[in-house]
Design a protein around this motif. Structure first.
Motif, PDB file in Angstrom:
ATOM      1  N   GLY A  71       0.797  -1.217   0.000  1.00 24.69           N
ATOM      2  CA  GLY A  71       0.000   0.000   0.000  1.00 24.69           C
ATOM      3  C   GLY A  71       0.826   1.261   0.000  1.00 24.69           C
ATOM      4  N   VAL A  72       2.150   1.107   0.032  1.00 30.92           N
ATOM      5  CA  VAL A  72       3.054   2.250   0.089  1.00 30.92           C
ATOM      6  C   VAL A  72       4.429   1.759  -0.344  1.00 30.92           C
ATOM      7  N   ALA A  73       5.267   2.669  -0.810  1.00 27.27           N
ATOM      8  CA  ALA A  73       6.622   2.265  -1.190  1.00 27.27           C
ATOM      9  C   ALA A  73       7.375   1.778   0.040  1.00 27.27           C
ATOM     10  N   ALA A  74       8.132   0.698  -0.128  1.00 30.29           N
ATOM     11  CA  ALA A  74       8.891   0.147   1.001  1.00 30.29           C
ATOM     12  C   ALA A  74       9.810   1.226   1.570  1.00 30.29           C
ATOM     13  N   ASN A  75       9.801   1.340   2.879  1.00 31.85           N
ATOM     14  CA  ASN A  75      10.593   2.372   3.561  1.00 31.85           C
ATOM     15  C   ASN A  75      11.015   1.816   4.910  1.00 31.85           C
ATOM     16  N   LEU A  76      12.260   1.329   4.992  1.00 29.74           N
ATOM     17  CA  LEU A  76      12.717   0.702   6.224  1.00 29.74           C
ATOM     18  C   LEU A  76      12.867   1.699   7.366  1.00 29.74           C
ATOM     19  N   SER A  77      13.157   2.946   7.041  1.00 32.30           N
ATOM     20  CA  SER A  77      13.262   3.958   8.102  1.00 32.30           C
ATOM     21  C   SER A  77      11.907   4.191   8.756  1.00 32.30           C
ATOM     22  N   ALA A  78      10.862   4.290   7.923  1.00 32.28           N
ATOM     23  CA  ALA A  78       9.519   4.470   8.471  1.00 32.28           C
ATOM     24  C   ALA A  78       9.089   3.226   9.238  1.00 32.28           C
ATOM     25  N   ALA A  79       9.447   2.047   8.721  1.00 30.71           N
ATOM     26  CA  ALA A  79       9.110   0.807   9.423  1.00 30.71           C
ATOM     27  C   ALA A  79       9.769   0.792  10.801  1.00 30.71           C
ATOM     28  N   GLU A  80      11.032   1.172  10.834  1.00 30.99           N
ATOM     29  CA  GLU A  80      11.748   1.185  12.119  1.00 30.99           C
ATOM     30  C   GLU A  80      11.093   2.151  13.097  1.00 30.99           C
ATOM     31  N   LYS A  81      10.662   3.302  12.602  1.00 33.05           N
ATOM     32  CA  LYS A  81      10.026   4.303  13.464  1.00 33.05           C
ATOM     33  C   LYS A  81       8.797   3.721  14.174  1.00 33.05           C
ATOM     34  N   TRP A  82       7.923   3.067  13.396  1.00 28.95           N
ATOM     35  CA  TRP A  82       6.686   2.559  13.983  1.00 28.95           C
ATOM     36  C   TRP A  82       6.930   1.317  14.829  1.00 28.95           C
ATOM     37  N   GLU A 141      21.818  -2.783   2.783  1.00 26.90           N
ATOM     38  CA  GLU A 141      21.296  -1.504   3.222  1.00 26.90           C
ATOM     39  C   GLU A 141      21.795  -1.226   4.626  1.00 26.90           C
ATOM     40  N   PRO A 142      21.804   0.030   5.013  1.00 29.00           N
ATOM     41  CA  PRO A 142      22.262   0.350   6.373  1.00 29.00           C
ATOM     42  C   PRO A 142      21.399  -0.351   7.401  1.00 29.00           C
ATOM     43  N   ALA A 143      22.000  -1.144   8.237  1.00 23.51           N
ATOM     44  CA  ALA A 143      21.241  -1.843   9.273  1.00 23.51           C
ATOM     45  C   ALA A 143      20.828  -0.864  10.345  1.00 23.51           C
ATOM     46  N   ALA A 144      19.693  -1.123  10.943  1.00 20.77           N
ATOM     47  CA  ALA A 144      19.211  -0.263  12.014  1.00 20.77           C
ATOM     48  C   ALA A 144      20.017  -0.555  13.269  1.00 20.77           C
ATOM     49  N   ALA A 145      20.949   0.315  13.584  1.00 24.82           N
ATOM     50  CA  ALA A 145      21.822   0.104  14.736  1.00 24.82           C
ATOM     51  C   ALA A 145      21.094   0.479  16.011  1.00 24.82           C
ATOM     52  N   PRO A 146      21.427  -0.186  17.114  1.00 25.95           N
ATOM     53  CA  PRO A 146      20.805   0.162  18.390  1.00 25.95           C
ATOM     54  C   PRO A 146      21.080   1.616  18.741  1.00 25.95           C
ATOM     55  N   ARG A 147      20.115   2.300  19.235  1.00 31.61           N
ATOM     56  CA  ARG A 147      20.263   3.706  19.570  1.00 31.61           C
ATOM     57  C   ARG A 147      20.486   3.871  21.058  1.00 31.61           C
ATOM     58  N   SER A 148      21.401   4.802  21.381  1.00 31.64           N
ATOM     59  CA  SER A 148      21.677   5.039  22.793  1.00 31.64           C
ATOM     60  C   SER A 148      20.690   6.035  23.371  1.00 31.64           C
ATOM     61  N   GLU A 149      20.223   6.956  22.484  1.00 38.14           N
ATOM     62  CA  GLU A 149      19.289   7.936  23.013  1.00 38.14           C
ATOM     63  C   GLU A 149      17.915   7.306  23.187  1.00 38.14           C
ATOM     64  N   ALA A 150      17.079   8.014  23.903  1.00 36.96           N
ATOM     65  CA  ALA A 150      15.728   7.509  24.159  1.00 36.96           C
ATOM     66  C   ALA A 150      14.954   7.466  22.859  1.00 36.96           C
ATOM     67  N   PRO A 151      14.146   6.434  22.647  1.00 36.27           N
ATOM     68  CA  PRO A 151      13.363   6.335  21.416  1.00 36.27           C
ATOM     69  C   PRO A 151      12.348   7.462  21.340  1.00 36.27           C
ATOM     70  N   PRO A 152      11.912   7.808  20.140  1.00 36.57           N
ATOM     71  CA  PRO A 152      10.938   8.908  20.000  1.00 36.57           C
ATOM     72  C   PRO A 152       9.669   8.598  20.762  1.00 36.57           C
TER      73      PRO A 152
END
Length: 268
Positions: free
Chosen positions: A145-156, A184-195
């Motif tokens: 239903g939308v263009a694949a977007n791993l950044s948006a997927a990671e966000k949700w 593709e760039p792997a989603a690395a663990p983030r040290s800061e608090a998630p959004p």
């Protein structure tokens, strides 16, 4: 994506969610329906909610959709479930929005439509519903239903995982693996608090009876490794057939000479 099965399934739970301008009569009617549910009288509850749903009560519309989804208090009718989820979702009920999105995604009670699924899941996700956030992440990850977007997927996924959604946590890990294997760039663990999650709808509701009846099913893990195609081994060719040797005819035995018959003596 028609036919895509959402692991979380429908949120088939009785949830009292006050509709806009919930009149006192409607509130007491919903209370009577919950009392009937507590006694196991689903037919009575269905009758009450049918009346209130027809009057525009979003809480009753959602609960009536649940009843039609499960077949409680009467026959199952997925098309009517979609109808009442749609009415409640339009009034802003996040759970109804999620259920409606799932039914559009799976083509249950309505023709499969990725665009409609995305629309309703996004509305529910923005209200902070974890299952909707996870499912929306899945839509972005797989390009439904939308263009694949791993950044948006990671966000949700992260927003849902922050609320403790186990499926979202597993999806985040799978996304890292997928990113690494695809280059593709792997989603690395983030040290800061998630959004932080989007602000939820005003808490103008109360849960009177919550009974999830459809257990969550985890999706089968996708194998990232490519399985090599095995070529069938050629069968050995049979040796060429040797020409049959001609049969040598046996020598015929020499013909026996016919016995000579002595002439008879002449009669005197």
């Amino acid at each position: 994506m028609g036919g895509m099965l959402w692991p979380a399934g429908l949120l088939l739970a009785w949830l009292a969610l006050a509709g806009p301008g919930g009149a006192q009569a409607a509130e007491s009617g919903n209370g009577a329906a919950y009392a009937a549910i507590a006694k196991g009288d689903y037919a009575a509850a269905r009758s009450i909610w049918s009346t209130l749903a027809g009057q525009g009560d979003a809480e009753a519309q959602y609960n009536l959709g649940v009843m039609y989804s499960r077949g409680d208090g009467g026959g199952q009718d997925l098309a009517k479930a979609v109808k009442w989820f749609q009415a409640s979702a339009t009034a802003g009920n996040a759970k109804a929005q999620y259920n409606l999105g799932v039914m559009y995604a799976n083509g249950e009670g309505v023709a499969a439509n990725d665009g409609e699924a995305l629309k309703w899941l996004k509305l529910a996700a923005k209200q902070g519903l974890a299952k909707a956030q996870y499912s929306l992440g899945l839509m972005y990850a797989e390009g439904h239903g939308v263009a694949a977007n791993l950044s948006a997927a990671e966000k949700w996924y992260r927003l849902a995982a922050k609320q403790g959604d186990l499926e979202a946590k597993r999806a985040l890990e799978a996304l890292r693996v997928r990113g690494g294997e695809s280059g593709e760039p792997a989603a690395a663990p983030r040290s800061e608090a998630p959004p932080s999650a989007p602000p939820a709808a005003p808490p103008a509701h109360r849960d009177k009876l919550v009974t999830v009846v459809v257990p969550a099913k985890s999706p089968p893990a996708k194998k990232a490794a490519v399985v090599a195609k095995i070529k069938p081994t050629a069968l050995p060719k049979p040796p060429p057939k040797q020409a049959a040797k001609p049969k040598i005819p046996l020598p015929k035995p020499p013909a026996k000479p016919a016995p000579k018959i002595p002439p008879k003596a002449a009669k005197r």
